[in-house]
Design a protein around this motif. Structure first.
Motif, PDB file in Angstrom:
ATOM      1  N   GLU A   1      46.667  43.601  44.987  1.00  0.00           N
ATOM      2  CA  GLU A   1      45.989  44.802  45.445  1.00  0.00           C
ATOM      3  C   GLU A   1      44.330  44.191  45.518  1.00  0.00           C
ATOM      4  OE1 GLU A   1      44.155  48.768  43.781  1.00  0.00           O
ATOM      5  OE2 GLU A   1      46.351  48.354  43.324  1.00  0.00           O
ATOM      6  N   GLU A   2      43.873  43.466  44.616  1.00  0.00           N
ATOM      7  CA  GLU A   2      42.685  42.919  44.336  1.00  0.00           C
ATOM      8  C   GLU A   2      42.354  41.841  45.576  1.00  0.00           C
ATOM      9  OE1 GLU A   2      41.663  41.316  40.831  1.00  0.00           O
ATOM     10  OE2 GLU A   2      41.631  43.156  39.735  1.00  0.00           O
ATOM     11  N   ARG A   3      43.355  41.014  45.817  1.00  0.00           N
ATOM     12  CA  ARG A   3      43.290  40.249  47.034  1.00  0.00           C
ATOM     13  C   ARG A   3      43.360  40.910  48.458  1.00  0.00           C
ATOM     14  NH1 ARG A   3      46.594  35.124  44.574  1.00  0.00           N
ATOM     15  NH2 ARG A   3      45.014  34.632  42.986  1.00  0.00           N
ATOM     16  N   VAL A   4      44.122  41.829  48.367  1.00  0.00           N
ATOM     17  CA  VAL A   4      43.985  42.543  49.845  1.00  0.00           C
ATOM     18  C   VAL A   4      42.643  43.278  49.973  1.00  0.00           C
ATOM     19  CG1 VAL A   4      45.092  44.658  50.876  1.00  0.00           C
ATOM     20  CG2 VAL A   4      46.505  42.836  49.952  1.00  0.00           C
TER      21      VAL A   4
ATOM     22  N   GLU B   1      36.465  37.132  43.225  1.00  0.00           N
ATOM     23  CA  GLU B   1      37.516  36.607  42.565  1.00  0.00           C
ATOM     24  C   GLU B   1      38.413  37.312  41.787  1.00  0.00           C
ATOM     25  OE1 GLU B   1      38.283  33.082  42.914  1.00  0.00           O
ATOM     26  OE2 GLU B   1      36.548  33.054  44.317  1.00  0.00           O
ATOM     27  N   PRO B   2      39.662  37.326  41.998  1.00  0.00           N
ATOM     28  CA  PRO B   2      40.567  37.978  41.003  1.00  0.00           C
ATOM     29  C   PRO B   2      40.321  37.823  39.669  1.00  0.00           C
ATOM     30  CG  PRO B   2      41.840  37.310  42.899  1.00  0.00           C
ATOM     31  CD  PRO B   2      40.279  36.951  42.965  1.00  0.00           C
ATOM     32  N   GLY B   3      39.931  38.907  38.583  1.00  0.00           N
ATOM     33  CA  GLY B   3      39.874  38.765  37.548  1.00  0.00           C
ATOM     34  C   GLY B   3      38.288  38.454  37.148  1.00  0.00           C
ATOM     35  N   SER B   4      37.603  38.448  37.937  1.00  0.00           N
ATOM     36  CA  SER B   4      36.218  38.216  37.568  1.00  0.00           C
ATOM     37  C   SER B   4      35.383  39.556  37.175  1.00  0.00           C
ATOM     38  CB  SER B   4      35.565  37.625  38.965  1.00  0.00           C
ATOM     39  OG  SER B   4      35.536  38.606  40.019  1.00  0.00           O
ATOM     40  N   GLN B   5      35.639  40.600  37.695  1.00  0.00           N
ATOM     41  CA  GLN B   5      34.738  41.656  37.226  1.00  0.00           C
ATOM     42  C   GLN B   5      35.571  43.027  37.386  1.00  0.00           C
ATOM     43  OE1 GLN B   5      31.507  42.531  39.840  1.00  0.00           O
ATOM     44  NE2 GLN B   5      32.583  41.008  41.319  1.00  0.00           N
TER      45      GLN B   5
END
Length: 162
Positions: free
Chosen positions: A115-118, A91-95
């Motif tokens: 970028e995190e989601r990709v 999950e974006p923003g989780s770690q």
């Protein structure tokens, strides 16, 4: 970790039983016994008592996918769980991401979130592809590959056919 002892243990030319195999693979005997117990509970191996007892595959190696062995020894942790750390957080923003930076807050930086989601999507695709390959690869094929590599690295540069 759990696959190498299994591949080595079930080919007759190796011999030596549990004690010999544990020593040959530099594993504590209780660890090898635990792996065999997990495989027996999963129906992949049979145990026989008595003078000619021991462990043997429950069906031919060509019918046992590597995925089944990994699932048995992973204890429900998932097929690809023991392989490596994730590329990105689920999950974006989780770690922290794979580069050790704190994950971006969705409102703070749209590019970092993208970028995190990709990376998370790429990780999911790679895991699915790996799981598919592990389900298609049999223990027999893996053992053949192992023997082929061993022969190719021998002093005479041997070639293994069939």
């Amino acid at each position: 970790e759990g696959l190498a002892p299994v591949v080595a243990f079930f080919w007759p030319h190796l011999g030596g039983g549990i004690d010999g195999q544990a020593a040959a693979q530099d594993l504590p005997q209780p660890m090898l016994e635990q792996l065999l117990l997990q495989l027996r509970r999963s129906g992949l191996v049979e145990a026989r008592r008595g003078r000619y007892g021991g462990y043997r595959l429950a069906r031919p190696a060509r019918e046992i996918p590597v995925a089944a062995v990994l699932e048995a020894v992973a204890g429900g942790a998932g097929l690809t769980a023991p392989l490596q750390a994730p590329l990105a957080p689920a999950e974006p923003g989780s770690q922290a991401d794979s580069f050790g930076k704190p994950a971006a807050e969705p409102e703070a930086n749209g590019e970092a979130v993208a970028e995190e989601r990709v990376l998370a999507a790429l990780e999911r695709r790679l895991k699915r592809a790996l799981e598919r390959e592990l389900r298609d690869l049999s223990l027999e094929e893996l053992h053949y590959d192992q023997r082929s590599w061993q022969e190719s690295l021998s002093n005479d540069g041997g070639l293994l056919l069939g």
